[in-house]
Design a protein around this motif. Sequence first.
Motif, PDB file in Angstrom:
ATOM      1  N   ASP A 215       0.843  -1.195   0.000  1.00 15.73           N
ATOM      2  CA  ASP A 215       0.000   0.000   0.000  1.00 15.73           C
ATOM      3  C   ASP A 215       0.874   1.239   0.000  1.00 15.73           C
ATOM      4  O   ASP A 215       1.831   1.345   0.777  1.00 15.73           O
ATOM      5  CB  ASP A 215      -0.923  -0.001   1.224  1.00 15.73           C
ATOM      6  N   ARG A 216       0.531   2.190  -0.872  1.00 18.70           N
ATOM      7  CA  ARG A 216       1.352   3.391  -1.009  1.00 18.70           C
ATOM      8  C   ARG A 216       0.471   4.564  -1.440  1.00 18.70           C
ATOM      9  O   ARG A 216      -0.508   4.391  -2.176  1.00 18.70           O
ATOM     10  CB  ARG A 216       2.443   3.149  -2.056  1.00 18.70           C
ATOM     11  N   ASP A 217       0.828   5.774  -1.002  1.00 19.11           N
ATOM     12  CA  ASP A 217       0.153   6.982  -1.477  1.00 19.11           C
ATOM     13  C   ASP A 217       0.651   7.287  -2.886  1.00 19.11           C
ATOM     14  O   ASP A 217       1.867   7.387  -3.112  1.00 19.11           O
ATOM     15  CB  ASP A 217       0.453   8.176  -0.562  1.00 19.11           C
ATOM     16  N   ARG A 242      -4.703   6.361  -1.727  1.00 20.04           N
ATOM     17  CA  ARG A 242      -3.999   5.155  -1.273  1.00 20.04           C
ATOM     18  C   ARG A 242      -4.342   4.009  -2.226  1.00 20.04           C
ATOM     19  O   ARG A 242      -5.502   3.789  -2.547  1.00 20.04           O
ATOM     20  CB  ARG A 242      -4.435   4.809   0.146  1.00 20.04           C
ATOM     21  N   ARG A 244      -2.987  -0.124  -3.773  1.00 20.61           N
ATOM     22  CA  ARG A 244      -2.097  -1.289  -3.669  1.00 20.61           C
ATOM     23  C   ARG A 244      -1.342  -1.398  -4.985  1.00 20.61           C
ATOM     24  O   ARG A 244      -1.925  -1.629  -6.044  1.00 20.61           O
ATOM     25  CB  ARG A 244      -2.897  -2.551  -3.390  1.00 20.61           C
TER      26      ARG A 244
END
Length: 304
Positions: A215-217, A242, A244
Amino acid sequence: MNSTGPDYQLSQLDILESEAIHIMREVVSEFEQPVLLFSGGKDSIVMLRLAQKAFFPARIPFPVLHVDTGHNFEEVLAFRDKRVKELSLQLIVASVQEAVDNGRVPLPPDGTRNRAQTPVLLEALDKHQFTAIFGGARRDEDKARAKERIFSFRDDFGQWDPKNQRPEIWNLYNSRVHAGESIRVFPLSNWTELDIWHYIKRESIELPSIYYAHDRDVFERQGMLYGVHEHKTPKPHEQVFRARVRYRTVGDASLTAAVMSDADTIDKVIDEVAVTRITERGATRGDDKFSEAAMEDRKREGYF
């Protein structure tokens, strides 16, 4: 009665591995000062494993070189240092930021650094007098790379002429160079992205975590998803959300995009890569979007 011996058959990975090991041994036997480009990316990690096998039980007999743009993914840089320490390698870092600070290399108005890598690379090769440089480029990545030989001749300005290529028949490589000239060597030329992942699985090779889904912004720009970090920030109209994602390639962090993915294991990554129809550079490298000739133009200037 006629009898035959056992029917030995090599797998595709065995054939590719054998070819790459042969290339590495050929280079070390023919050139006094080889070096391997190592960024902490998956292709250079695979090359290190091949070098381990090629020269076992001795240590890898050449240093590794990282042309550092200064825009790195933290996970990749940490992995680079960890792997170098594990293998007791000499790491040479050629810094783009240092060259910019010293006024040796100008940056374009948009601040991107990929073109700035070329003069920094050529300066490092000249300083250390490297005559053969291992790179992890593969022919399936880009049209320009598909044109290149495994032993790619570069003149005394470090430049590549696609019309002046040496024939490579029956895996015979021409290693002749004059003073000031060099050879770029691509042991993975005949590999595909899928081959790389199958080999990583077979050899249980560790990779930086961002190659797997997490998970990343991120924000979207020109159809690509960029992670939010100090080297890449959204414009006021670009919405951060946000998601995946994972990275298929880990170049300059300011230019490298992620892809939506749930592939958090190596088997899932292999399944994902097996059905994709876009190369990792085409899907995730913003610097290759400028024109179809972008890579070839940079290679003519001395880029890998």
